[in-house]
Design a protein around this motif. Structure first.
Motif, PDB file in Angstrom:
ATOM      1  N   LYS A 347     111.721   0.304  61.128  1.00 19.41           N
ATOM      2  CA  LYS A 347     112.334  -0.197  62.248  1.00 19.41           C
ATOM      3  C   LYS A 347     113.412  -1.486  61.842  1.00 19.41           C
ATOM      4  O   LYS A 347     114.228  -1.642  62.776  1.00 19.41           O
ATOM      5  N   LYS A 348     113.001  -1.991  60.788  1.00 18.42           N
ATOM      6  CA  LYS A 348     114.041  -3.133  60.401  1.00 18.42           C
ATOM      7  C   LYS A 348     115.257  -2.668  59.653  1.00 18.42           C
ATOM      8  O   LYS A 348     116.110  -3.244  59.437  1.00 18.42           O
ATOM      9  N   LEU A 349     115.616  -1.332  59.646  1.00 16.36           N
ATOM     10  CA  LEU A 349     116.620  -0.593  58.653  1.00 16.36           C
ATOM     11  C   LEU A 349     117.954  -0.880  59.820  1.00 16.36           C
ATOM     12  O   LEU A 349     117.698  -0.581  60.874  1.00 16.36           O
ATOM     13  N   PRO A 350     119.123  -1.404  59.260  1.00 16.05           N
ATOM     14  CA  PRO A 350     120.258  -1.397  60.161  1.00 16.05           C
ATOM     15  C   PRO A 350     120.464   0.074  60.512  1.00 16.05           C
ATOM     16  O   PRO A 350     120.366   1.208  60.025  1.00 16.05           O
ATOM     17  N   ALA A 351     121.074   0.205  61.663  1.00 11.97           N
ATOM     18  CA  ALA A 351     121.424   1.444  62.325  1.00 11.97           C
ATOM     19  C   ALA A 351     120.085   1.975  63.258  1.00 11.97           C
ATOM     20  O   ALA A 351     120.105   3.150  63.929  1.00 11.97           O
ATOM     21  N   PHE A 352     118.836   1.435  63.089  1.00 10.59           N
ATOM     22  CA  PHE A 352     118.021   1.964  63.735  1.00 10.59           C
ATOM     23  C   PHE A 352     117.932   1.541  65.152  1.00 10.59           C
ATOM     24  O   PHE A 352     118.272   0.848  65.591  1.00 10.59           O
ATOM     25  N   ASP A 353     117.606   2.716  66.092  1.00  7.42           N
ATOM     26  CA  ASP A 353     117.639   2.615  67.547  1.00  7.42           C
ATOM     27  C   ASP A 353     116.243   2.715  67.811  1.00  7.42           C
ATOM     28  O   ASP A 353     115.731   3.982  68.167  1.00  7.42           O
ATOM     29  N   PRO A 354     115.525   1.719  68.569  1.00  6.80           N
ATOM     30  CA  PRO A 354     114.137   1.866  69.016  1.00  6.80           C
ATOM     31  C   PRO A 354     114.182   2.795  70.389  1.00  6.80           C
ATOM     32  O   PRO A 354     112.973   3.277  70.536  1.00  6.80           O
ATOM     33  N   THR A 355     115.274   2.910  71.074  1.00  3.94           N
ATOM     34  CA  THR A 355     115.098   3.749  72.203  1.00  3.94           C
ATOM     35  C   THR A 355     115.295   5.383  72.222  1.00  3.94           C
ATOM     36  O   THR A 355     115.010   6.162  72.851  1.00  3.94           O
ATOM     37  N   GLY A 356     115.868   5.740  70.837  1.00  6.80           N
ATOM     38  CA  GLY A 356     116.309   7.026  70.482  1.00  6.80           C
ATOM     39  C   GLY A 356     117.146   7.764  71.131  1.00  6.80           C
ATOM     40  O   GLY A 356     117.471   8.833  71.180  1.00  6.80           O
ATOM     41  N   LYS A 357     117.949   6.863  72.189  1.00  7.25           N
ATOM     42  CA  LYS A 357     118.963   7.499  72.783  1.00  7.25           C
ATOM     43  C   LYS A 357     120.360   7.334  72.298  1.00  7.25           C
ATOM     44  O   LYS A 357     121.411   8.007  72.559  1.00  7.25           O
ATOM     45  N   LEU A 358     120.476   6.438  71.277  1.00  6.68           N
ATOM     46  CA  LEU A 358     121.687   6.447  70.791  1.00  6.68           C
ATOM     47  C   LEU A 358     122.984   5.681  71.519  1.00  6.68           C
ATOM     48  O   LEU A 358     124.191   6.428  71.176  1.00  6.68           O
ATOM     49  N   ASP A 359     122.593   5.015  72.560  1.00  5.93           N
ATOM     50  CA  ASP A 359     123.843   4.474  73.275  1.00  5.93           C
ATOM     51  C   ASP A 359     124.603   3.643  72.501  1.00  5.93           C
ATOM     52  O   ASP A 359     123.940   2.738  71.995  1.00  5.93           O
ATOM     53  N   GLY A 360     125.852   3.817  72.590  1.00  2.30           N
ATOM     54  CA  GLY A 360     126.650   2.675  71.790  1.00  2.30           C
ATOM     55  C   GLY A 360     126.964   3.203  70.576  1.00  2.30           C
ATOM     56  O   GLY A 360     127.876   3.017  69.810  1.00  2.30           O
ATOM     57  N   TYR A 361     126.403   4.361  70.009  1.00  2.90           N
ATOM     58  CA  TYR A 361     126.566   4.973  68.828  1.00  2.90           C
ATOM     59  C   TYR A 361     127.623   5.942  68.854  1.00  2.90           C
ATOM     60  O   TYR A 361     127.343   7.091  69.753  1.00  2.90           O
ATOM     61  N   LEU A 362     128.804   5.688  68.403  1.00  2.00           N
ATOM     62  CA  LEU A 362     129.851   6.645  68.569  1.00  2.00           C
ATOM     63  C   LEU A 362     130.210   7.898  67.282  1.00  2.00           C
ATOM     64  O   LEU A 362     130.113   7.148  65.922  1.00  2.00           O
ATOM     65  N   PHE A 363     130.100   8.905  67.516  1.00  2.00           N
ATOM     66  CA  PHE A 363     130.330   9.829  66.205  1.00  2.00           C
ATOM     67  C   PHE A 363     131.775  10.086  66.251  1.00  2.00           C
ATOM     68  O   PHE A 363     132.369  10.328  67.444  1.00  2.00           O
TER      69      PHE A 363
END
Length: 387
Positions: A347-363
């Motif tokens: 959970k503390k790792l950078p890039a971890f998303d607790p929601t699992g939806k990856l909103d705002g993560y752009l590929f």
């Protein structure tokens, strides 16, 4: 003479299995020595058995801590459980590996699974005809993978999968928290990388035009996957060059520059930031909206025994294995944290998303970036060289 040739064949075959020589070179050696030893005779000869590889599968990955984590927590336990040997090999570079795959005989045939990074490589390998269609019923643990990751890959291969997402990363922004306040970093966002007050204390990754153009696009208020004003992007990068202390070339160099205080802010791989933080360095991590995000996935190449590959992939997606690998390599697992409980270390790792939806993560859009690769690489190389 025969004993010498047999020993030589053993050495060559061992290197072939480790991925150190190509199938083409292996077959050439067999052709040269086979007549003297009678190896080619009969349908059940040594050559056929060697090339069949029924009890082993090869996985190419990134070496270092990543390969160590895969070996310790996934490959060795899989071999113990099934008797199938997993041969791990390290890339010499993405372009070099693709060249090896193209040169293999048949094309792609001697390679099995590749731990690739970024969606555009999934598209590249697929467009070149190296993909397969996985039988997802044989990989039941896929149900626990974050939907945005599998949906992104399905969109390229028309609803099927040639790979399974395995971990999540970002090329975000790292900054020296003793020199730059969190408030300032969050206020500036991507523009922190172009802040003139940090002249001589900025860094960037010299080896990738996409990353540099990506943040120049965000800095100039544009979508990285649909840049309308290229001139603004190139001008921003030209101005930034005068602020840059060093364009780093490797993850170890990135970590050294940050740890030693040689630079105060830079684009950075999230896993390397996590490693610095674990070592006690005061390094902050910034992921503004539109942060360059990427997934790493296990791509199965054509010619691979799918039954073996699917069995291995399902084993690797077991929560116990996937979470252990995530902690070992400092990148969050692809497993959805709303379906599979995650330990605090993940959970503390950078890039971890607790929601699992990856909103705002752009590929990165593979069609967009791959279509401009040659022109933009050349342009970026000139800018980095100060021309």
């Amino acid at each position: 003479m025969k004993k010498d040739l047999e020993k030589r064949l053993d050495d060559v075959y061992e290197n072939y299995q480790k991925g150190n020589i190509s199938r083409r070179d292996f077959v050439k050696f067999i052709g040269i020595s086979g007549a003297a030893m009678g190896l080619m005779a009969g349908p059940f000869g040594l050559v056929q058995n060697a090339l069949a590889g029924k009890k082993s599968i090869t996985c190419h990955s990134w070496g270092g801590s990543t390969s160590e984590a895969l070996r310790k927590f996934a490959f060795d336990p899989f071999t113990k459980a099934t008797g199938i040997k997993v041969i791990d090999a390290a890339f010499t570079g993405m372009d070099a590996f693709l060249t090896q795959v193209k040169a293999s005989y048949p094309p792609g045939g001697e390679f099995n699974i590749a731990h690739l990074s970024a969606v555009y490589d999934y598209a590249r390998y697929t467009d070149l005809g190296f993909g397969v269609v996985l039988d997802e019923s044989k990989i039941p643990n896929l149900k626990n993978v974050m939907a945005k990751m599998t949906d992104t890959l399905r969109g390229i291969t028309k609803g099927t999968l040639s790979a399974v997402p395995y971990d999540l990363g970002q090329t975000g922004i790292a900054y020296n928290a003793d020199k730059i306040s969190k408030a300032k970093a969050e206020k500036l966002g991507a523009s922190l990388l172009f802040d003139k007050s940090l002249k001589g204390k900025l860094g960037s990754w010299g080896g990738d035009f996409r990353t540099n153009m990506w943040y120049a696009a965000l800095h100039t208020g544009q979508s990285p996957n649909n840049i309308k004003d290229l001139g603004a992007v190139w001008n921003a990068l030209k101005e930034q060059r005068g602020l840059i202390k060093k364009y780093w070339a490797s993850g170890s160099e990135l970590m050294s520059l940050l740890a030693n205080g040689d630079i105060y802010a830079t684009v950075a791989w999230s896993g390397r930031v996590a490693a610095l933080q674990k070592q006690g360095h005061s390094i902050g991590y910034l992921s503004p909206d539109g942060t360059y995000s990427w997934m790493e996935y296990m791509y199965v190449l054509k010619g691979t025994d799918l039954d073996v590959a699917q069995k291995l992939l399902n084993f690797m997606l077991e929560p116990s294995a996937a979470i252990a690998v995530a902690k070992g390599q400092n990148y969050p697992t692809s497993l959805d944290p709303t379906k599979v409980p995650m330990p605090d270390e993940v959970k503390k790792l950078p890039a971890f998303d607790p929601t699992g939806k990856l909103d705002g993560y752009l590929f990165a859009d593979p069609v967009y970036w791959n279509s401009h690769q040659l022109d933009w690489t050349e342009k970026w190389d000139r800018i980095m060289a100060g021309k």
